[in-house]
Enzyme design. Structure first.
Site: not given
Length: 701
Positions: A393-394, A542, A570, A589, A593
């Site tokens: 994840d960005k 992202t 996602k 995080d 997600d």
């Protein structure tokens, strides 16, 4: 797919765990789910409390059995012969005392293994429990017969120590993987408990979120969480949806704009018409995605179980052949044939096998914690050695999730420092993420803001205040468009790379522009390089736009990226990568997600992230350092190697010991006595334990 399977077939808990996993996720609403599951936590079917009970049960049985083993060792003739204390503690009736203590350990300490044996036989899947149950059962009942008058030697101390070792192994194993997942409860807590509902007479009343229905109009005050999905009827504000969508920049919304339950309102007051509640809500759908992804993971038997299956077959075959050979074919007396058979079964007792994996697990878990990552799911950790791709994840993972000034363009007559000082003076008391980013950059550069007065928020457009006698405004592009002000080309270029740009005006005159961007973590580039060296493909996922994603991917050196991906997509992107035949990890995080973390072969949560991401993840990075992902892969490879070494030793010594115990060299006077067999068992256990401990000396993970 084997690499995605969970282990632990030998625990009674697993059947109940699978039943729990099939329970319905949501009832009328997310809050209904939370209350329902909160109530279930008091019941016997709860996953966490049941697992804790099982761990406590194994611990209690181990300590009780260990204490009772001491008098067994003191009285057992074979053990006293082994240590050279043949005349120690001899008294009439000692065999009956020995039988009493041994029976207590056998029935109380061995109870989990007998129930496991019957369950494995019922399911036609013999494994570790079958082997343990057969070994201690044969040794105990033969020894009991000897204690009651049958000629031969007793194996009571071997039975007791085997039970002790097995209980210790299972206790260590269960304790190392105990982590009750509470992801659904954490998701439910995102919603507030009450909402401000507008009544027909124009007043407001506080009602429970569960009582909201589609069509209700609610008021959301500045800084409050939005209680339900809906459309804005009146008002403008910036909405922080980062916890749900992954978009790092708060989104400005006005009448007609859609809002998501669980997101956080910014500086404006909003009137919202509810459109979805309960199971139809966005947050509830995320909960369902997490649940479905978690349930999609099947289980496989542990390596030790497979080894135990073969040992069970070998033990039964060797024992049967030994009895047939000595009694029927060679005509030896039954007692001798039985002693050879029991010795074979005792030799096959998995003292070392029972500790081969749990000891390595305990050592590697402690070593991992000391290096900054916590293992919650052992099966997933073991799969990490085979990783082919890692999806990062960005926001908050590869980046800090915090704005910083990336570039400034002061116009003629204004310096960069003055531009930042004036902007910081206006934003000094604002809690907006852009304001926090400007202030953090000022602090890093040692620039002190000036005093300001008459602060005024421009809803959705920025803020202004009096600074040094001038009206200073820090505004968005939308404000300039509204005032029909032209943006110089030099400032317009600040938007490249998907950055957020604020404009500084003094008494209506444009002084310059400030570009802010999410700060890339210093360790991200090194983490990607290390993983690439290990043959692992690195991909970013992202919710940000294409330009931002491309800019970050180029900075870090990623192999690939997916941009503008919402939570429901996602998990699909993880499936897409898995569909290429790649063993895949997801590192993130945020709550957005959680479904992807659950779907991945290995879910890794950044430690500074949200509770739900941690509870859904298999491994947690305490230091919030992406570089630890490479350390996980390295430790997983070394841990697996130790497990294989231990399993090979724990089973391999039987290649030599079983034929000797069966008496294949008896013609030449070489017969392995029960005491010598016990020494071999103990030696193999010591070697396995030492080999597991050697993992501690490999500090570089």
């Amino acid at each position: 797919m084997d690499h995605r399977d969970h282990e632990h077939r030998h625990h009674e808990h697993e059947a109940e765990k699978q039943a729990d996993a099939r329970e319905p996720v949501a009832e009328r609403s997310v809050h209904g789910t939370a209350q329902k599951r909160k109530h279930e936590h008091a019941g016997p079917k709860d996953h966490g409390s049941h697992h804790e009970h099982m761990v406590a049960d194994f611990r209690r049985r181990f300590w009780v059995s260990l204490v009772l083993t001491l008098p067994i060792l003191a009285v057992s003739p074979m053990f006293k012969d082994l240590v050279g204390l043949e005349d120690f503690l001899r008294f009439p009736g000692e065999m009956y005392v020995l039988l009493g203590f041994a029976s207590t350990v056998f029935f109380y300490g061995g109870y989990p293994f007998y129930t496991g044996l019957f369950r494995e036989l019922r399911d036609r899947r013999p494994g570790m429990m079958t082997l343990i149950g057969l070994a201690i059962g044969v040794a105990y009942f033969y020894s009991a017969a000897v204690a009651l008058g049958l000629p031969g030697a007793t194996f009571f101390w071997e039975v007791a120590t085997l039970i002790d070792v097995m209980l210790l192994g299972h206790w260590l194993e269960m304790r190392s993987v105990m982590a009750a997942s509470s992801a659904l409860e954490e998701l439910a807590r995102l919603l507030p408990s009450t909402a401000h509902r507008l009544s027909e007479d124009g007043g407001t009343e506080d009602v429970a979120v569960d009582d909201l229905v589609s069509g209700d109009r609610i008021v959301i005050k500045p800084g409050e969480k939005i209680p339900a999905d809906g459309k804005i009827d009146r008002g403008e504000s910036s909405i922080n949806e980062s916890m749900l969508t992954g978009e790092s920049t708060p989104v400005s919304k006005g009448p007609g704009g859609k809002v998501i339950g669980g997101s956080v309102n910014g500086e404006g007051s909003l009137t919202v018409r509810v459109t979805q509640t309960g199971e139809e809500s966005y947050l509830s759908q995320v909960i369902n995605l997490v649940k479905q992804a978690q349930e999609s993971k099947s289980r496989s038997q542990h390596l030790a179980d497979r080894a135990a299956l073969w040992l069970t077959i070998i033990a039964l075959t060797a024992g049967t052949l030994t009895m047939i050979a000595w009694w029927f074919l060679l005509g030896r007396e039954f007692v001798f044939a039985l002693e050879r058979t029991v010795t074979v079964m005792v030799i096959t007792c998995p003292h070392a096998l029972g500790l081969a994996v749990p000891l390595v697990v305990a050592v590697s878990t402690a070593l991992a914690a000391g290096n900054g990552f916590l293992i919650r799911n052992r099966g997933a950790f073991e799969r990490a050695r085979n990783l082919d791709a890692v999806l990062f994840d960005k926001t908050g993972t590869l980046t800090m999730g915090e704005f910083r000034v990336a570039e400034t363009v002061p116009l003629e007559g204004t310096s960069e420092e003055e531009l930042l000082r004036l902007a910081g003076s206006v934003e000094a008391h604002s809690e907006h993420p852009i304001a926090r980013g400007i202030m953090a950059s000022l602090k890093e550069r040692g620039i002190e803001p000036a005093d300001m007065e008459n602060f005024q928020a421009l809803k959705g457009k920025g803020a202004k205040a009096l600074v040094d006698g001038r009206e200073i405004a820090v505004v968005s592009q939308g404000y300039l468009d509204e005032q029909r002000m032209e943006t110089p080309k030099s400032i317009a270029n600040l938007f490249s790379g998907g950055r957020t740009v604020s404009f500084v005006l003094a008494d209506g005159r444009l002084l310059g522009g400030i570009a802010l961007a999410d700060k890339v973590r210093e360790s991200s580039k090194g983490a990607v390089a290390r993983l690439n060296e290990m043959g692992v493909k690195c991909i970013m996922i992202t919710g940000d736009n294409e330009a931002t994603a491309e800019s970050v991917a180029r900075q870090i050196g990623l192999d690939e990226y997916f941009a503008q991906v919402l939570p429901d997509k996602k998990a699909e992107k993880v499936k897409e990568v898995q569909g290429r035949g790649l063993v895949t990890a997801m590192v993130g995080d945020g709550i957005n997600d959680a479904p992807a973390l659950a779907q991945a072969d290995v879910g890794i949560a950044i430690g500074a992230g949200t509770d739900v991401a941690m509870e859904t993840a298999d491994i947690i990075l305490v230091r919030s350092d992406p570089g630890d992902v490479a350390a996980i892969v390295g430790l997983a490879k070394k841990t697996h190697r130790k497990m294989i070494q231990n399993l090979l030793w724990a089973t391999g010594y039987n290649v030599f010991a079983i034929p000797l115990a069966a008496g294949v060299l008896a013609r030449w006077g070489v017969v392995l006595s029960p005491a010598a067999g016990a020494i071999l068992m103990s030696l193999s256990t010591v070697i396995v334990a030492i080999n597991a401990r050697l993992l501690r000396f490999d500090r570089k993970v």
